[in-house]
Design an enzyme around this catalytic site. Structure first.
Site, PDB file in Angstrom:
ATOM      1  CD  GLN A 180      -8.333  -1.283   0.926  1.00  0.00           C
ATOM      2  OE1 GLN A 180      -7.189  -1.721   0.854  1.00  0.00           O
ATOM      3  NE2 GLN A 180      -8.828  -0.779   2.047  1.00  0.00           N
ATOM      4  NE  ARG A 181      -3.316  -2.378   1.975  1.00  0.00           N
ATOM      5  CZ  ARG A 181      -3.832  -3.603   1.909  1.00  0.00           C
ATOM      6  NH1 ARG A 181      -5.036  -3.791   1.430  1.00  0.00           N
ATOM      7  NH2 ARG A 181      -3.146  -4.644   2.306  1.00  0.00           N
ATOM      8  CG  ASN A 210      -2.514  -7.491  -1.786  1.00  0.00           C
ATOM      9  OD1 ASN A 210      -1.800  -8.315  -2.334  1.00  0.00           O
ATOM     10  ND2 ASN A 210      -2.696  -7.482  -0.470  1.00  0.00           N
ATOM     11  CB  CYS A 219      20.167   3.058  19.827  1.00  0.00           C
ATOM     12  SG  CYS A 219      19.568   2.288  18.310  1.00  0.00           S
ATOM     13  N   GLY A 269       0.798  -1.221   0.000  1.00  0.00           N
ATOM     14  CA  GLY A 269       0.000   0.000   0.000  1.00  0.00           C
ATOM     15  C   GLY A 269       0.828   1.266   0.000  1.00  0.00           C
ATOM     16  CB  CYS A 294      -2.563  -4.462   7.380  1.00  0.00           C
ATOM     17  SG  CYS A 294      -3.469  -3.939   5.947  1.00  0.00           S
ATOM     18  CG  ASP A 338       3.965  -6.910   5.695  1.00  0.00           C
ATOM     19  OD1 ASP A 338       5.133  -7.218   6.008  1.00  0.00           O
ATOM     20  OD2 ASP A 338       3.202  -7.682   5.085  1.00  0.00           O
ATOM     21  CB  CYS A 367      18.754   4.542  13.694  1.00  0.00           C
ATOM     22  SG  CYS A 367      18.622   3.326  15.018  1.00  0.00           S
ATOM     23  CB  CYS A 390      22.515   4.520  15.596  1.00  0.00           C
ATOM     24  SG  CYS A 390      21.330   5.360  16.672  1.00  0.00           S
TER      25      CYS A 390
HETATM   26 ZN    ZN Z   1      19.403   4.207  16.983  1.00  0.00          ZN
END
Ligand code: ZN
Length: 259
Positions: free
Chosen positions: A72-73, A70, A251, A41, A190, A130, A173, A254
């Site tokens: 529909q979008r 699928n 993190c 989508g 979805c 997704d 990030c 990063c």
């Molecule tokens: Zn990060």
């Protein structure tokens, strides 16, 4: 950047007349390589507007097949595509739309082992897939290789579009944003929650706009690339809010690069 030939000047005349793009900006787009992860989508309208913008090279990654639900979008596909691989049908669409764009279709599910080679050499990755596991694998690979990431997601009447440059000392990030909890979880809501098709269209085309903003940033273009900014699109209000994502010094993606 080399000058564009006359047929390309005609094709992109409405871009070139914009002071924010111009001949130099259009040549920059023609010299750019964008990797699209997910041709659903978000990937459908994003691909259509990136191809329309004359991006010179596109890599199209998706391991899924076109399903009736699928249509529909996912605006790239029609009934003739049902049951076929999305990446291959998207490549066929692109070859018909503009044969001068170099295209590579890759039928693979992106994971932490293959993400790095798949995005190597890209000027930006646009992720509209997704599931979180793929998103995090893509994000980590982008940080490791210094490739900017435009991340877009949509559900119901809500969209999210963010530009990430976690390889830079003070920029977040995607993993800084969502954390580590979703690494192994295939969280595709979805089907359960539903989604208005036009909402995917708004989110995907806005993601294409933001990707073009990033690509043109070195020459001024549309202004700054808006790193670490997440735009929240509300289709019901309707309206848009923007929040800044802070870099997480801890993190896993990063944090070692924190300034
Ligand atoms: Zn990060």
């Amino acid at each position: 950047m080399s000058a564009l030939p006359p047929d390309r000047l005609d094709r992109f005349a409405r871009h070139i007349v914009l002071p924010e793009v111009g001949g130099a900006g259009q040549a920059r787009l023609a010299g750019s390589h964008v990797v699209l992860v997910g041709l659903g989508g978000i990937g459908s309208p994003a691909l259509q507007y990136l191809a329309g913008a004359g991006i010179g090279k596109l890599t199209l990654i998706d391991d899924d097949r076109v399903d009736a639900s699928n249509l529909q979008r996912q605006t790239l596909f029609s009934e003739a595509d049902l049951g076929h691989l999305k990446a291959e049908r998207a490549e066929t669409w692109l070859e018909a739309f503009d044969p001068q764009i170099a295209v590579q279709a890759v039928v693979i599910r992106v994971d932490s082992a293959n993400a790095g080679p798949l995005i190597a050499g890209a000027d930006i990755v646009l992720d509209g897939c997704d599931n979180f596991a793929t998103r995090l694998a893509v994000s980590d690979a982008c940080v490791a290789r210094g490739v900017p990431l435009l991340s877009a997601a949509v559900g119901r009447f809500q969209g999210q579009v963010g530009a990430f440059a976690g390889h830079l000392p003070d920029e977040a990030c995607y993993r800084c944003f969502v954390g580590d909890a979703f690494d192994a979880e295939d969280c595709d809501t979805c089907a359960e929650d539903g989604m208005l098709g036009a909402m995917a269209g708004w989110t995907g085309s806005f993601a294409a706009l933001q990707a073009i903003r990033v690509l043109l940033a070195p020459t001024g273009g549309l202004g700054d690339p808006q790193w670490s900014q997440l735009h929240l699109l509300d289709g019901l209000a309707p309206g848009m809010r923007t929040m800044r994502i802070a870099k997480d010094p801890e993190c896993r993606g990063c944090g070692a690069l924190a300034g």
